[in-house]
Design a protein around this motif. Structure first.
Motif, PDB file in Angstrom:
ATOM      1  N   VAL A 352       0.846  -1.200   0.000  1.00 26.71           N
ATOM      2  CA  VAL A 352       0.000   0.000   0.000  1.00 26.71           C
ATOM      3  C   VAL A 352       0.886   1.256   0.000  1.00 26.71           C
ATOM      4  O   VAL A 352       0.640   2.216  -0.730  1.00 26.71           O
ATOM      5  CB  VAL A 352      -0.936  -0.024   1.238  1.00 26.71           C
ATOM      6  N   ILE A 353       1.929   1.227   0.809  1.00 19.79           N
ATOM      7  CA  ILE A 353       2.809   2.401   0.899  1.00 19.79           C
ATOM      8  C   ILE A 353       3.682   2.513  -0.352  1.00 19.79           C
ATOM      9  O   ILE A 353       3.923   3.610  -0.861  1.00 19.79           O
ATOM     10  CB  ILE A 353       3.674   2.319   2.175  1.00 19.79           C
ATOM     11  N   GLN A 354       4.115   1.360  -0.842  1.00 18.46           N
ATOM     12  CA  GLN A 354       4.935   1.382  -2.060  1.00 18.46           C
ATOM     13  C   GLN A 354       4.157   2.019  -3.216  1.00 18.46           C
ATOM     14  O   GLN A 354       4.716   2.754  -4.041  1.00 18.46           O
ATOM     15  CB  GLN A 354       5.355  -0.057  -2.437  1.00 18.46           C
ATOM     16  N   ARG A 355       2.866   1.755  -3.227  1.00 15.78           N
ATOM     17  CA  ARG A 355       2.026   2.326  -4.284  1.00 15.78           C
ATOM     18  C   ARG A 355       2.037   3.864  -4.220  1.00 15.78           C
ATOM     19  O   ARG A 355       2.039   4.545  -5.245  1.00 15.78           O
ATOM     20  CB  ARG A 355       0.595   1.794  -4.121  1.00 15.78           C
ATOM     21  N   VAL A 356       2.073   4.390  -3.007  1.00 16.66           N
ATOM     22  CA  VAL A 356       2.121   5.853  -2.847  1.00 16.66           C
ATOM     23  C   VAL A 356       3.482   6.378  -3.325  1.00 16.66           C
ATOM     24  O   VAL A 356       3.552   7.389  -4.044  1.00 16.66           O
ATOM     25  CB  VAL A 356       1.877   6.250  -1.368  1.00 16.66           C
ATOM     26  N   VAL A 357       4.539   5.664  -2.948  1.00 16.98           N
ATOM     27  CA  VAL A 357       5.886   6.072  -3.385  1.00 16.98           C
ATOM     28  C   VAL A 357       5.941   6.100  -4.920  1.00 16.98           C
ATOM     29  O   VAL A 357       6.412   7.079  -5.524  1.00 16.98           O
ATOM     30  CB  VAL A 357       6.959   5.100  -2.828  1.00 16.98           C
ATOM     31  N   ASP A 377      12.826   3.739   6.472  1.00 12.47           N
ATOM     32  CA  ASP A 377      14.113   3.177   6.900  1.00 12.47           C
ATOM     33  C   ASP A 377      14.355   3.382   8.391  1.00 12.47           C
ATOM     34  O   ASP A 377      15.014   2.570   9.038  1.00 12.47           O
ATOM     35  CB  ASP A 377      15.265   3.827   6.119  1.00 12.47           C
ATOM     36  N   THR A 378      13.840   4.514   8.901  1.00 10.18           N
ATOM     37  CA  THR A 378      14.126   4.822  10.304  1.00 10.18           C
ATOM     38  C   THR A 378      12.972   4.435  11.225  1.00 10.18           C
ATOM     39  O   THR A 378      13.014   4.716  12.416  1.00 10.18           O
ATOM     40  CB  THR A 378      14.420   6.329  10.463  1.00 10.18           C
ATOM     41  N   ASN A 379      11.968   3.787  10.668  1.00 12.25           N
ATOM     42  CA  ASN A 379      10.827   3.376  11.485  1.00 12.25           C
ATOM     43  C   ASN A 379      11.269   2.316  12.495  1.00 12.25           C
ATOM     44  O   ASN A 379      11.881   1.314  12.138  1.00 12.25           O
ATOM     45  CB  ASN A 379       9.731   2.818  10.566  1.00 12.25           C
ATOM     46  N   ASN A 380      10.938   2.566  13.759  1.00  6.51           N
ATOM     47  CA  ASN A 380      11.406   1.658  14.809  1.00  6.51           C
ATOM     48  C   ASN A 380      10.533   0.424  14.978  1.00  6.51           C
ATOM     49  O   ASN A 380      10.920  -0.518  15.644  1.00  6.51           O
ATOM     50  CB  ASN A 380      11.425   2.388  16.160  1.00  6.51           C
ATOM     51  N   TYR A 381       9.353   0.464  14.417  1.00  2.47           N
ATOM     52  CA  TYR A 381       8.414  -0.616  14.698  1.00  2.47           C
ATOM     53  C   TYR A 381       8.398  -1.705  13.641  1.00  2.47           C
ATOM     54  O   TYR A 381       8.145  -2.859  13.915  1.00  2.47           O
ATOM     55  CB  TYR A 381       7.003  -0.046  14.877  1.00  2.47           C
ATOM     56  N   PHE A 382       8.626  -1.294  12.418  1.00  2.00           N
ATOM     57  CA  PHE A 382       8.648  -2.302  11.366  1.00  2.00           C
ATOM     58  C   PHE A 382       9.576  -1.838  10.263  1.00  2.00           C
ATOM     59  O   PHE A 382       9.544  -0.679   9.857  1.00  2.00           O
ATOM     60  CB  PHE A 382       7.243  -2.534  10.800  1.00  2.00           C
ATOM     61  N   HIS A 383      10.372  -2.757   9.807  1.00  2.00           N
ATOM     62  CA  HIS A 383      11.330  -2.373   8.786  1.00  2.00           C
ATOM     63  C   HIS A 383      10.716  -2.541   7.389  1.00  2.00           C
ATOM     64  O   HIS A 383      10.702  -3.627   6.825  1.00  2.00           O
ATOM     65  CB  HIS A 383      12.605  -3.205   8.911  1.00  2.00           C
ATOM     66  N   TYR A 384      10.176  -1.457   6.883  1.00  2.00           N
ATOM     67  CA  TYR A 384       9.625  -1.485   5.526  1.00  2.00           C
ATOM     68  C   TYR A 384      10.795  -1.409   4.545  1.00  2.00           C
ATOM     69  O   TYR A 384      11.747  -0.658   4.770  1.00  2.00           O
ATOM     70  CB  TYR A 384       8.745  -0.255   5.279  1.00  2.00           C
ATOM     71  N   LYS A 385      10.684  -2.185   3.495  1.00  2.00           N
ATOM     72  CA  LYS A 385      11.725  -2.099   2.478  1.00  2.00           C
ATOM     73  C   LYS A 385      11.117  -1.447   1.233  1.00  2.00           C
ATOM     74  O   LYS A 385      10.697  -2.133   0.311  1.00  2.00           O
ATOM     75  CB  LYS A 385      12.262  -3.496   2.149  1.00  2.00           C
ATOM     76  N   LEU A 386      11.048  -0.133   1.261  1.00  2.00           N
ATOM     77  CA  LEU A 386      10.455   0.585   0.122  1.00  2.00           C
ATOM     78  C   LEU A 386      11.537   0.871  -0.906  1.00  2.00           C
ATOM     79  O   LEU A 386      12.706   1.047  -0.562  1.00  2.00           O
ATOM     80  CB  LEU A 386       9.851   1.901   0.604  1.00  2.00           C
ATOM     81  N   LYS A 387      11.102   0.928  -2.145  1.00  2.00           N
ATOM     82  CA  LYS A 387      12.069   1.190  -3.211  1.00  2.00           C
ATOM     83  C   LYS A 387      11.635   2.415  -4.000  1.00  2.00           C
ATOM     84  O   LYS A 387      10.453   2.549  -4.345  1.00  2.00           O
ATOM     85  CB  LYS A 387      12.112   0.007  -4.183  1.00  2.00           C
ATOM     86  N   LEU A 388      12.615   3.259  -4.312  1.00  2.00           N
ATOM     87  CA  LEU A 388      12.322   4.365  -5.227  1.00  2.00           C
ATOM     88  C   LEU A 388      12.312   3.789  -6.634  1.00  2.00           C
ATOM     89  O   LEU A 388      13.184   2.974  -6.960  1.00  2.00           O
ATOM     90  CB  LEU A 388      13.411   5.440  -5.121  1.00  2.00           C
ATOM     91  N   PRO A 389      11.354   4.175  -7.446  1.00  2.00           N
ATOM     92  CA  PRO A 389      11.343   3.653  -8.811  1.00  2.00           C
ATOM     93  C   PRO A 389      12.642   4.033  -9.516  1.00  2.00           C
ATOM     94  O   PRO A 389      13.205   5.099  -9.240  1.00  2.00           O
ATOM     95  CB  PRO A 389      10.145   4.349  -9.461  1.00  2.00           C
TER      96      PRO A 389
END
Length: 391
Positions: A352-357, A377-389
DNA sequence: TTAGGGTTAG
């Protein structure tokens, strides 16, 4: 014969004298416990969970650790989600060596955990073992076993235990027992029987309470039985039971599902007038309705209402709003929402978040896209691995 | 011990 009549006859018939008790009949080989499915996750995850179980067992030596109920719950949930039933059995059986096992409240929690993990045979076996573990069995552990039946969808078993165990063990079912019987009928889709239990419990001198009614409201509204639910409101009021937010929320969801959102809004006003403050489940119902209607203005308005009412949005709020906001390509607003998520402890599905990125990048808003990736990257609760297109 | 949508790691 009415529901009550059938129920009364069923639950008032003494258990037949049997040499092999129902208790032992419930004993089934642990071999029948749900077997771990073929592992579908990477080995590293399996290794992590094995380590988790190992650490858990080690920590259990500490008596104060054994009081940390949320830790027990989340560990079992994680293992159950990964279908690691052998590890659940491992960590819970490990608890039998500690003196806490003689405390009924502790053992009841283990029975309940087995139930939530879908491991009915283990729950039943532990209940049977309580005397040899020098742990008293009262109506509390009986109720925990009933709840395990509901969680494991062993509805026939629940009826048999409810009818036979009290006589065999000298236990008198209480209001919680009947509420659990009601829940069982609701889950199996027999709401009429659930309603009939109210009369049955009253015939045993037990008054229905808020949980009794809320359980049935939820089932009736899920099944769109609005008229029956209205009759139940009248019955509830006649018994002087006062509705709370959990009585109203199923109705709110049913109105929204029926596309009667203005009536849902009126219901919120009615709740407030009666001093029942809407909670996040109430607001999510309305936000869901407006997103479905593609009415961003109202969805935003109700999202804004949360802060005014001192109610925190939760994972579901974002899971509802973000896909809709992306659908209508309002990436500026999606960016604001994502910042809220990533600055909170809520974990929203990464896609869902990747779609926004991706949307921000397509919209030539690379800076905002980068902000989200950095926040993730700095989220302490869950490590999301988002990618810039890719550029 | 019973009524809502439970993927961190500990």
């Amino acid at each position: 014969m009415s529901s009550f009549g059938r129920l009364y006859k069923f639950f008032s018939t003494a258990a037949p004298a049997v040499s092999e008790t129902t208790i032992s009949a419930t004993k089934q080989a642990i071999a029948t416990t749900p077997k771990p499915n073929k592992p579908t996750k990477p080995t590293s995850q399996a290794a992590r969970l094995k380590q988790l179980a190992k650490n858990f067992k080690k920590s259990s030596k500490n008596p104060s650790f054994r009081l940390r109920i949320p830790y027990y719950e989340s560990t079992v949930y994680r293992l159950a989600a990964a279908k690691q039933f052998n590890l659940i059995q491992d960590i819970l059986e490990h608890q039998k060596q500690f003196d806490s096992i003689t405390d009924e409240r502790f053992t009841v929690r283990l029975i309940s955990l087995y139930g939530k993990a879908g491991m009915f045979d283990n729950a039943s076996k532990l209940f049977d073992e309580m005397p040899e573990l020098k742990c008293e069995r009262t109506v509390i552990s009986f109720n925990a076993l009933l709840a395990a039946c509901v969680n494991c969808k062993k509805f026939d078993k629940l009826e048999a235990l409810f009818r036979d165990l009290p006589g065999q063990l000298g236990i008198k079912p209480d209001r919680v027992s009947y509420n659990t019987l009601i829940k069982s009928y609701c889950v199996m889709g027999s709401v009429e029987l659930a309603v009939g239990v109210i009369e049955l419990m009253e015939s045993k001198g037990l008054a229905p309470d808020l949980i009794t009614f809320n359980t049935i409201f939820d089932a009736l509204y899920r099944n769109k039985k609005m008229d029956d639910a209205e009759k139940l409101w009248v019955l509830m009021e006649s018994k002087n039971v006062i509705a709370n937010v959990r009585s109203y929320n199923p109705k709110l969801r049913a109105l929204v599902a029926d596309e009667r959102i203005s009536e849902a809004v009126e219901l919120i006003e009615e709740m407030r007038a009666k001093g029942v403050m809407p909670d996040i489940y109430s607001f999510n119902a309305l936000i869901q309705g407006y997103c479905f209607e593609k009415n961003l203005e109202q969805a935003k308005r109700w999202y804004g209402e949360l802060a005014k009412c001192d109610v925190s949005p939760d994972r579901m709020t974002y899971e509802i709003m973000l896909p809709f906001v992306c659908d209508i390509a309002d990436f500026d607003y999606a960016f604001q929402l994502c910042k809220d998520v990533l600055n909170s402890k809520h974990r929203v599905s990464m896609s869902v978040i990747q779609r926004v990125v991706d949307g921000l990048a397509t919209d030539l808003k690379s800076e905002e896209a980068e902000v989200l990736v950095d926040l993730a990257d700095t989220n302490n609760y869950f490590h999301y691995k988002l990618k810039l297109p890719a550029e």
